[in-house]
Design a protein around this motif. Structure first.
Motif, PDB file in Angstrom:
ATOM      1  N   ASP A 114     -40.660   6.731   7.859  1.00  0.00           N
ATOM      2  CA  ASP A 114     -41.377   6.964   9.172  1.00  0.00           C
ATOM      3  C   ASP A 114     -42.547   6.245   9.009  1.00  0.00           C
ATOM      4  O   ASP A 114     -43.533   7.048   8.236  1.00  0.00           O
ATOM      5  CB  ASP A 114     -41.144   8.243   9.397  1.00  0.00           C
TER       6      ASP A 114
ATOM      7  N   GLN B 123     -45.296   1.552  16.064  1.00  0.00           N
ATOM      8  CA  GLN B 123     -46.070   1.932  17.373  1.00  0.00           C
ATOM      9  C   GLN B 123     -45.897   0.405  18.003  1.00  0.00           C
ATOM     10  O   GLN B 123     -45.968  -0.620  17.218  1.00  0.00           O
ATOM     11  CB  GLN B 123     -47.565   2.209  17.076  1.00  0.00           C
TER      12      GLN B 123
ATOM     13  N   LEU C 118     -36.040   3.347  16.849  1.00  0.00           N
ATOM     14  CA  LEU C 118     -37.188   3.981  17.728  1.00  0.00           C
ATOM     15  C   LEU C 118     -37.803   5.257  17.041  1.00  0.00           C
ATOM     16  O   LEU C 118     -39.089   5.321  16.840  1.00  0.00           O
ATOM     17  CB  LEU C 118     -36.752   4.092  18.976  1.00  0.00           C
ATOM     18  N   ASP C 119     -37.078   6.027  16.576  1.00  0.00           N
ATOM     19  CA  ASP C 119     -37.533   7.295  15.830  1.00  0.00           C
ATOM     20  C   ASP C 119     -36.570   7.788  14.935  1.00  0.00           C
ATOM     21  O   ASP C 119     -35.568   7.100  14.736  1.00  0.00           O
ATOM     22  CB  ASP C 119     -37.885   8.404  17.172  1.00  0.00           C
ATOM     23  N   LEU C 120     -36.975   9.261  14.269  1.00  0.00           N
ATOM     24  CA  LEU C 120     -36.042   9.646  13.252  1.00  0.00           C
ATOM     25  C   LEU C 120     -34.707   9.941  13.782  1.00  0.00           C
ATOM     26  O   LEU C 120     -33.775   9.861  13.052  1.00  0.00           O
ATOM     27  CB  LEU C 120     -36.632  11.034  12.745  1.00  0.00           C
ATOM     28  N   GLU C 121     -34.669  10.438  15.102  1.00  0.00           N
ATOM     29  CA  GLU C 121     -33.148  10.843  15.496  1.00  0.00           C
ATOM     30  C   GLU C 121     -32.532   9.727  15.423  1.00  0.00           C
ATOM     31  O   GLU C 121     -31.272   9.400  15.056  1.00  0.00           O
ATOM     32  CB  GLU C 121     -33.410  11.653  16.908  1.00  0.00           C
TER      33      GLU C 121
ATOM     34  N   SER D 299     -42.005   9.853   5.153  1.00  0.00           N
ATOM     35  CA  SER D 299     -42.975   9.769   5.931  1.00  0.00           C
ATOM     36  C   SER D 299     -44.523   9.287   5.408  1.00  0.00           C
ATOM     37  O   SER D 299     -45.120  10.050   4.644  1.00  0.00           O
ATOM     38  CB  SER D 299     -43.076  11.344   6.791  1.00  0.00           C
TER      39      SER D 299
ATOM     40  N   ALA E 139     -44.556   6.347  12.056  1.00  0.00           N
ATOM     41  CA  ALA E 139     -45.104   6.466  13.185  1.00  0.00           C
ATOM     42  C   ALA E 139     -46.470   6.806  13.483  1.00  0.00           C
ATOM     43  O   ALA E 139     -47.334   6.710  14.253  1.00  0.00           O
ATOM     44  CB  ALA E 139     -44.284   7.704  13.896  1.00  0.00           C
TER      45      ALA E 139
ATOM     46  N   VAL F  21     -38.721   3.702  10.971  1.00  0.00           N
ATOM     47  CA  VAL F  21     -38.637   4.296  12.287  1.00  0.00           C
ATOM     48  C   VAL F  21     -40.210   4.312  12.621  1.00  0.00           C
ATOM     49  O   VAL F  21     -41.036   4.537  11.710  1.00  0.00           O
ATOM     50  CB  VAL F  21     -37.730   5.498  12.405  1.00  0.00           C
ATOM     51  N   GLY F  22     -40.238   4.469  13.975  1.00  0.00           N
ATOM     52  CA  GLY F  22     -41.392   4.894  14.557  1.00  0.00           C
ATOM     53  C   GLY F  22     -42.655   3.915  14.634  1.00  0.00           C
ATOM     54  O   GLY F  22     -43.879   4.053  14.616  1.00  0.00           O
TER      55      GLY F  22
END
Length: 134
Positions: free
Chosen positions: A52, A87, A108-111, A20, A54, A84-85
């Motif tokens: 990540d 913006q 789109l995201d971590l999941e 991250s 984000a 991921v993440g």
């Protein structure tokens, strides 16, 4: 990592590394992040990497190129990478400036990143297990 832990964190989650980026990194910090992450891929024998981004509200051309380089180095070390993440404003600026991540998988995201790696890595892990590889 040798830098302030507030800038970047790299955690191990099973066969994956989750990195991250918590704040914008200058070029030297980005290079150090690249080196540390690629080193940890080998040390932990990671099968996948999630980066990540984000927390970033901007990603310059050097940062975008470095993410592509990390993905290629990880692939050469046997690990899949997904970013991921990203913006919406960052994605728009990257496309307008021609700095896309065509060679890098994104989610789109971590999941969704974890789901992507599970789908991409699980079949390879099953083949490796049959062949007796770790």
């Amino acid at each position: 990592m040798n830098q302030d832990p507030a800038l970047v964190s790299i955690m191990r989650q099973g066969p994956y590394l989750i990195a991250s980026i918590h704040t914008a990194l200058d070029d030297s910090q980005m290079v150090r992040f690249q080196h540390d992450l690629v080193d940890k891929i080998g040390r932990h024998r990671s099968r996948g990497v999630i980066i990540d981004v984000a927390a970033l509200d901007v990603l310059d051309s050097f940062g975008s190129k470095t993410l592509r380089n990390i993905a290629e180095m990880a692939r050469l070390r046997g690990a899949q990478t997904v970013v991921v993440g990203i913006q919406p404003d960052v994605a728009l600026a990257m496309v307008l400036l021609g700095m896309g991540t065509v060679q890098v998988e994104t989610a789109l995201d971590l999941e969704e990143g974890l789901a992507y790696l599970d789908d991409a890595v699980a079949p390879r892990a099953a083949v490796d297990a049959r062949d007796g590889r770790p």
